[in-house]
Design a protein around this motif. Structure first.
Motif, PDB file in Angstrom:
ATOM      1  N   ALA A  78       0.823  -1.204   0.000  1.00  0.00           N
ATOM      2  CA  ALA A  78       0.000   0.000   0.000  1.00  0.00           C
ATOM      3  C   ALA A  78       0.864   1.264   0.000  1.00  0.00           C
ATOM      4  N   ALA A  79       1.983   1.220   0.719  1.00  0.00           N
ATOM      5  CA  ALA A  79       2.896   2.364   0.746  1.00  0.00           C
ATOM      6  C   ALA A  79       3.470   2.617  -0.646  1.00  0.00           C
ATOM      7  N   ASN A  80       3.812   1.536  -1.343  1.00  0.00           N
ATOM      8  CA  ASN A  80       4.304   1.657  -2.715  1.00  0.00           C
ATOM      9  C   ASN A  80       3.262   2.292  -3.626  1.00  0.00           C
ATOM     10  N   GLU A  81       2.048   1.776  -3.540  1.00  0.00           N
ATOM     11  CA  GLU A  81       0.979   2.274  -4.405  1.00  0.00           C
ATOM     12  C   GLU A  81       0.648   3.735  -4.095  1.00  0.00           C
ATOM     13  N   THR A  82       0.616   4.063  -2.811  1.00  0.00           N
ATOM     14  CA  THR A  82       0.305   5.436  -2.412  1.00  0.00           C
ATOM     15  C   THR A  82       1.391   6.398  -2.897  1.00  0.00           C
ATOM     16  N   ALA A  83       2.653   5.969  -2.771  1.00  0.00           N
ATOM     17  CA  ALA A  83       3.751   6.820  -3.232  1.00  0.00           C
ATOM     18  C   ALA A  83       3.674   7.070  -4.735  1.00  0.00           C
ATOM     19  N   LYS A  84       3.232   6.069  -5.479  1.00  0.00           N
ATOM     20  CA  LYS A  84       3.157   6.206  -6.931  1.00  0.00           C
ATOM     21  C   LYS A  84       1.945   7.025  -7.371  1.00  0.00           C
ATOM     22  N   THR A  85       0.795   6.780  -6.758  1.00  0.00           N
ATOM     23  CA  THR A  85      -0.449   7.408  -7.222  1.00  0.00           C
ATOM     24  C   THR A  85      -0.813   8.680  -6.458  1.00  0.00           C
ATOM     25  N   GLY A  86      -0.291   8.801  -5.245  1.00  0.00           N
ATOM     26  CA  GLY A  86      -0.654   9.955  -4.427  1.00  0.00           C
ATOM     27  C   GLY A  86      -1.996   9.795  -3.737  1.00  0.00           C
ATOM     28  N   ILE A  87      -2.577   8.592  -3.814  1.00  0.00           N
ATOM     29  CA  ILE A  87      -3.882   8.328  -3.189  1.00  0.00           C
ATOM     30  C   ILE A  87      -3.697   7.340  -2.051  1.00  0.00           C
ATOM     31  N   LEU A  88      -4.060   7.751  -0.853  1.00  0.00           N
ATOM     32  CA  LEU A  88      -3.912   6.921   0.338  1.00  0.00           C
ATOM     33  C   LEU A  88      -4.779   5.670   0.210  1.00  0.00           C
ATOM     34  N   THR A  89      -4.182   4.504   0.485  1.00  0.00           N
ATOM     35  CA  THR A  89      -4.916   3.261   0.258  1.00  0.00           C
ATOM     36  C   THR A  89      -4.468   2.143   1.188  1.00  0.00           C
ATOM     37  N   GLY A  90      -5.290   1.097   1.266  1.00  0.00           N
ATOM     38  CA  GLY A  90      -4.947  -0.178   1.875  1.00  0.00           C
ATOM     39  C   GLY A  90      -4.414  -0.137   3.290  1.00  0.00           C
ATOM     40  N   GLY A  91      -3.405  -0.987   3.527  1.00  0.00           N
ATOM     41  CA  GLY A  91      -2.820  -1.132   4.848  1.00  0.00           C
ATOM     42  C   GLY A  91      -2.179   0.133   5.372  1.00  0.00           C
ATOM     43  N   LEU A  92      -1.745   1.000   4.479  1.00  0.00           N
ATOM     44  CA  LEU A  92      -1.160   2.269   4.925  1.00  0.00           C
ATOM     45  C   LEU A  92      -2.218   3.125   5.609  1.00  0.00           C
ATOM     46  N   THR A  93      -3.424   3.130   5.066  1.00  0.00           N
ATOM     47  CA  THR A  93      -4.528   3.860   5.689  1.00  0.00           C
ATOM     48  C   THR A  93      -4.778   3.340   7.101  1.00  0.00           C
ATOM     49  N   ASP A  94      -4.772   2.021   7.260  1.00  0.00           N
ATOM     50  CA  ASP A  94      -4.981   1.425   8.579  1.00  0.00           C
ATOM     51  C   ASP A  94      -3.858   1.806   9.539  1.00  0.00           C
ATOM     52  N   ALA A  95      -2.614   1.736   9.056  1.00  0.00           N
ATOM     53  CA  ALA A  95      -1.469   2.043   9.917  1.00  0.00           C
ATOM     54  C   ALA A  95      -1.521   3.475  10.432  1.00  0.00           C
ATOM     55  N   LEU A  96      -2.074   4.375   9.644  1.00  0.00           N
ATOM     56  CA  LEU A  96      -2.209   5.770  10.062  1.00  0.00           C
ATOM     57  C   LEU A  96      -3.424   5.956  10.965  1.00  0.00           C
ATOM     58  N   ASN A  97      -4.569   5.473  10.488  1.00  0.00           N
ATOM     59  CA  ASN A  97      -5.815   5.645  11.255  1.00  0.00           C
ATOM     60  C   ASN A  97      -5.724   5.017  12.638  1.00  0.00           C
ATOM     61  N   TRP A  98      -5.190   3.811  12.694  1.00  0.00           N
ATOM     62  CA  TRP A  98      -5.125   3.100  13.966  1.00  0.00           C
ATOM     63  C   TRP A  98      -4.158   3.757  14.946  1.00  0.00           C
ATOM     64  N   ALA A  99      -3.284   4.598  14.425  1.00  0.00           N
ATOM     65  CA  ALA A  99      -2.353   5.322  15.297  1.00  0.00           C
ATOM     66  C   ALA A  99      -2.876   6.725  15.629  1.00  0.00           C
ATOM     67  N   GLY A 100      -4.084   7.017  15.161  1.00  0.00           N
ATOM     68  CA  GLY A 100      -4.697   8.298  15.470  1.00  0.00           C
ATOM     69  C   GLY A 100      -4.325   9.424  14.529  1.00  0.00           C
ATOM     70  N   ILE A 101      -3.762   9.083  13.382  1.00  0.00           N
ATOM     71  CA  ILE A 101      -3.394  10.099  12.390  1.00  0.00           C
ATOM     72  C   ILE A 101      -4.552  10.280  11.419  1.00  0.00           C
ATOM     73  N   SER A 102      -4.980  11.512  11.228  1.00  0.00           N
ATOM     74  CA  SER A 102      -6.126  11.810  10.377  1.00  0.00           C
ATOM     75  C   SER A 102      -5.837  11.439   8.920  1.00  0.00           C
ATOM     76  N   GLU A 103      -6.708  10.620   8.360  1.00  0.00           N
ATOM     77  CA  GLU A 103      -6.578  10.217   6.960  1.00  0.00           C
ATOM     78  C   GLU A 103      -6.677  11.428   6.039  1.00  0.00           C
ATOM     79  N   GLU A 104      -7.613  12.336   6.341  1.00  0.00           N
ATOM     80  CA  GLU A 104      -7.835  13.505   5.499  1.00  0.00           C
ATOM     81  C   GLU A 104      -6.621  14.436   5.515  1.00  0.00           C
ATOM     82  N   LYS A 105      -6.073  14.658   6.709  1.00  0.00           N
ATOM     83  CA  LYS A 105      -4.926  15.562   6.812  1.00  0.00           C
ATOM     84  C   LYS A 105      -3.687  14.980   6.137  1.00  0.00           C
ATOM     85  N   PHE A 106      -3.531  13.661   6.258  1.00  0.00           N
ATOM     86  CA  PHE A 106      -2.374  13.046   5.604  1.00  0.00           C
ATOM     87  C   PHE A 106      -2.531  13.110   4.087  1.00  0.00           C
ATOM     88  N   GLN A 107      -3.756  12.939   3.600  1.00  0.00           N
ATOM     89  CA  GLN A 107      -3.992  13.042   2.166  1.00  0.00           C
ATOM     90  C   GLN A 107      -3.664  14.453   1.670  1.00  0.00           C
TER      91      GLN A 107
END
Length: 212
Positions: A78-107
């Motif tokens: 997911a980190a690879n795909e996000t780095a390439k496309t610029g769209i937050l996705t998959g397990g990376l979204t979970d790793a951020l959300n579950w740590a309390g990091i806002s998905e919207e702000k990171f996007q």
């Protein structure tokens, strides 16, 4: 290791870096399949050994925090795909959300990056800052498990090297045996043709007794 060498060399890394990254991931995960897949993704995410080590620490920290509920190979993909496309996705979204990091702000931060390299650095720095402490703690409190997994991997690697040495000899014997069978094929066919009528006569003689 063949898969890893290909992935790492294609990304400008060395075979030694491939072996080291895989070994460290496997010592934590205890699963060679997961370790190989995660390492392949990391080869694409990084262009130097320092970042490889940082990502290995990130994977350790995420595993220490969430275990099997957040698969490391899924995170790195997911980190690879996000780095390439610029769209937050998959397990990376979970790793951020579950740590309390806002998905919207990171996007928003991803959107502000101008290229893939900047997005890679943003992802790595954010995850490293979030999971570094968990990684350090896990490595300190699970030294025995990590060392046991490393010992098992060393044994596997040694057996693989022995297998690589023996493989040409085994292949040679297989080819020789196959050639020998081909040479005797006419004789085997003649024998089968002679035995078939005999077997049929035996069956015809025995079958009525079973039927009755």
């Amino acid at each position: 290791m063949g898969k890893l060498d290909t992935a790492f060399q294609a990304s400008g890394h060395s075979s030694e870096a491939a072996k080291q990254t895989y070994s460290e991931l496997n010592s934590v995960l205890g699963d060679s399949g997961q370790a190989v897949e995660a390492a392949q993704h990391l080869a694409k995410l990084t262009d130097n050994e320092k970042d490889l080590q940082t990502w290995t620490d990130i994977c350790t920290g995420v595993y220490a925090t969430f275990g099997e509920s957040l698969p490391i190979e899924g995170l790195t993909e997911a980190a690879n795909e996000t780095a390439k496309t610029g769209i937050l996705t998959g397990g990376l979204t979970d790793a951020l959300n579950w740590a309390g990091i806002s998905e919207e702000k990171f996007q928003e931060k991803l959107d502000a990056c101008s290229n893939e390299q900047e997005r890679q650095k943003l992802i790595m720095d954010t995850l490293n800052g979030t999971y570094k402490e968990a990684s350090t703690q896990y490595q300190e409190t699970n030294k025995d498990i990590i060392e046991a997994n490393k010992a098992q991997e060393n044994m596997n690697a040694t057996m693989a090297e022995i297998g690589a040495i023996a493989e040409p000899v085994i292949t040679l014997f297989k080819n020789m045996f196959a050639e020998m069978l081909m040479n005797y094929m006419p004789a085997i066919q003649q024998l089968a043709e002679k035995l078939l009528p005999v077997l049929m006569n035996v069956v015809d003689a025995i079958l009525p007794a079973f039927v009755s």
